[in-house]
Design a protein around this motif. Structure first.
Motif, PDB file in Angstrom:
ATOM      1  N   PRO A  29      -5.342  -7.960   0.221  1.00 59.69           N
ATOM      2  CA  PRO A  29      -4.424  -7.017   0.880  1.00 59.69           C
ATOM      3  C   PRO A  29      -5.059  -5.652   1.091  1.00 59.69           C
ATOM      4  N   GLU A  30      -4.611  -4.989   2.128  1.00 59.41           N
ATOM      5  CA  GLU A  30      -5.054  -3.623   2.415  1.00 59.41           C
ATOM      6  C   GLU A  30      -3.875  -2.812   2.929  1.00 59.41           C
ATOM      7  N   LEU A  31      -3.663  -1.650   2.361  1.00 60.33           N
ATOM      8  CA  LEU A  31      -2.622  -0.731   2.823  1.00 60.33           C
ATOM      9  C   LEU A  31      -3.207   0.188   3.891  1.00 60.33           C
ATOM     10  N   TYR A  32      -2.396   0.489   4.905  1.00 59.46           N
ATOM     11  CA  TYR A  32      -2.827   1.442   5.926  1.00 59.46           C
ATOM     12  C   TYR A  32      -1.599   2.136   6.505  1.00 59.46           C
ATOM     13  N   GLN A  37       2.815   7.013  10.845  1.00 58.21           N
ATOM     14  CA  GLN A  37       3.398   7.612   9.645  1.00 58.21           C
ATOM     15  C   GLN A  37       4.206   6.621   8.806  1.00 58.21           C
ATOM     16  N   GLN A  38       3.897   5.333   8.983  1.00 58.99           N
ATOM     17  CA  GLN A  38       4.587   4.307   8.202  1.00 58.99           C
ATOM     18  C   GLN A  38       3.566   3.484   7.412  1.00 58.99           C
ATOM     19  N   VAL A  39       3.958   3.125   6.186  1.00 55.49           N
ATOM     20  CA  VAL A  39       3.093   2.311   5.341  1.00 55.49           C
ATOM     21  C   VAL A  39       3.106   0.860   5.833  1.00 55.49           C
ATOM     22  N   GLN A  40       1.935   0.308   6.044  1.00 51.91           N
ATOM     23  CA  GLN A  40       1.793  -1.075   6.492  1.00 51.91           C
ATOM     24  C   GLN A  40       0.839  -1.808   5.555  1.00 51.91           C
ATOM     25  N   ILE A  41       0.916  -3.123   5.589  1.00 58.28           N
ATOM     26  CA  ILE A  41      -0.003  -3.944   4.792  1.00 58.28           C
ATOM     27  C   ILE A  41      -0.587  -5.042   5.667  1.00 58.28           C
ATOM     28  N   LEU A  94       1.762  11.508   3.756  1.00 58.10           N
ATOM     29  CA  LEU A  94       2.915  10.618   3.612  1.00 58.10           C
ATOM     30  C   LEU A  94       3.991  11.262   2.738  1.00 58.10           C
ATOM     31  N   PRO A  95       5.220  11.354   3.243  1.00 54.69           N
ATOM     32  CA  PRO A  95       6.304  11.912   2.419  1.00 54.69           C
ATOM     33  C   PRO A  95       6.735  10.912   1.345  1.00 54.69           C
ATOM     34  N   GLU A  96       7.319  11.433   0.279  1.00 55.56           N
ATOM     35  CA  GLU A  96       7.770  10.571  -0.813  1.00 55.56           C
ATOM     36  C   GLU A  96       8.825   9.582  -0.329  1.00 55.56           C
ATOM     37  N   SER A  97       9.634  10.009   0.648  1.00 58.22           N
ATOM     38  CA  SER A  97      10.680   9.120   1.170  1.00 58.22           C
ATOM     39  C   SER A  97      10.085   7.858   1.798  1.00 58.22           C
ATOM     40  N   GLU A  98       8.910   8.000   2.428  1.00 60.03           N
ATOM     41  CA  GLU A  98       8.252   6.835   3.026  1.00 60.03           C
ATOM     42  C   GLU A  98       7.747   5.895   1.942  1.00 60.03           C
ATOM     43  N   LEU A  99       7.265   6.460   0.859  1.00 58.86           N
ATOM     44  CA  LEU A  99       6.840   5.631  -0.262  1.00 58.86           C
ATOM     45  C   LEU A  99       8.024   4.910  -0.882  1.00 58.86           C
ATOM     46  N   ASP A 100       9.151   5.611  -1.010  1.00 60.60           N
ATOM     47  CA  ASP A 100      10.351   4.994  -1.573  1.00 60.60           C
ATOM     48  C   ASP A 100      10.811   3.809  -0.734  1.00 60.60           C
ATOM     49  N   ARG A 101      10.738   3.984   0.597  1.00 60.48           N
ATOM     50  CA  ARG A 101      11.188   2.907   1.489  1.00 60.48           C
ATOM     51  C   ARG A 101      10.281   1.684   1.413  1.00 60.48           C
TER      52      ARG A 101
END
Length: 310
Positions: free
Chosen positions: A84-87, A91-95, A44-51
């Motif tokens: 909750p669970e992150l997945y 290539q996108q962060v979902q919950i 995961l790129p940092e930009s995806e975490l930022d978003r």
């Protein structure tokens, strides 16, 4: 708990939006559960975490609630009983939210209790378990052993054998039956506990409101039937022949186990069934009923003091 929307609203009204964002990001990314997710997904790129700081913030807060949760009733999460669970998806962060163990346990308990139907039985009886039963005299030890054996081995439809617990008032016969019902629920076997005198009165009133056949069929066809306090009712030919006799005949033919509690032993119950208010003494009809009870229920005597007065 402050929501992510409230947090970002404060950031919008601040002159140092970037500073707030960076502090929030640092706070969220330092969380151990978020860190575990990031470590497990190094691509995961940092930009995806930022978003997805808002999503990570939501996860962090809800997951923190789960870590200190004491009970399902006190759950403070937006979705009570869900964790909750992150997945990662494309290539996108979902919950997503999964049912927590406390809710699973509560749902299972509710499902099991739905297998136990009761008519006129006290609530404390429905909560009885074998672990709670006192084994303070030999007769109770034997009765409990017989009850455990029945509850763990019976197969309705294949064997119609039941138990007949008898003894003085208040020695714990009904409580043992409640434990049997709960053990059967663990095996997904439906049980009905019926306080016999009130049920017979209920059926009589059912003739007038049209519910007689429905109620009678329910008791006839339930996989395991427990008739509590048989012999305490006012006997009549109609109760004996058209209710009790019909119920036991059907259950005998279908090999459905019937269990009983009574203050009477077999001989005393036969005498009770022989007498009806209008018919006088009818021993032959009483013997017909008793033949079905004797053949399909093992008598187990319980002695002891009246536990209800303790």
């Amino acid at each position: 708990m402050e929501s992510i929307q409230q947090t970002f609203q404060k950031m919008k009204n601040s002159k140092s939006i970037l500073g707030h964002f960076e502090r929030l990001k640092e706070d969220v990314l330092s969380d151990k559960w978020v860190n575990e997710f990031i470590t497990a997904n190094p691509e995961l790129p940092e930009s995806e975490l930022d978003r997805n700081i808002s999503r990570l913030f939501e996860f962090r807060n809800e997951r923190k609630n789960c870590s200190i949760c004491m009970s399902l009733q006190s759950c403070p999460n937006m979705m009570k009983g869900y964790q909750p669970e992150l997945y990662v998806e494309r290539q996108q962060v979902q919950i997503r939210y999964n049912v927590c163990q406390k809710k699973l346990k509560a749902d299972e308990s509710k499902r099991q209790h739905s297998l136990i139907k009761s008519l006129f039985i006290p609530k404390e009886i429905l909560a009885a378990t074998f672990d709670q039963l006192d084994q303070d005299n030999r007769s109770r030890i034997v009765a409990i052993a017989k009850a455990v054996e029945f509850a763990t081995t019976t197969t309705p439809g294949e064997t119609g054998k039941g138990l007949y617990l008898h003894g003085k008032f208040g020695v714990g016969k009904t409580y043992i039956m409640g434990a049997i019902a709960n053990e059967l629920a663990e095996r997904n076997i439906s049980t009905m506990l019926v306080y016999t005198p009130d049920f017979f009165r209920e059926l009589k009133s059912g003739i007038h409101d049209g519910s007689y056949n429905v109620k009678l069929d329910l008791v006839k066809k339930v996989p395991v039937l427990i008739l509590d306090d048989l012999g305490a009712e006012t006997m009549s030919s109609w109760v004996r022949d058209d209710i009790l006799g019909v119920i036991l005949q059907h259950r005998m033919l279908e090999k459905l186990p019937t269990l009983y509690t009574s203050n009477y032993d077999f001989d005393e119950l036969e005498e009770h069934l022989a007498y009806s208010q209008k018919g006088g003494i009818e021993q032959l009809k009483s013997k017909r009923i008793m033949e079905r009870i004797r053949h399909f229920a093992e008598p187990v005597f319980i002695e002891g003091e009246n536990r209800r007065g303790m």
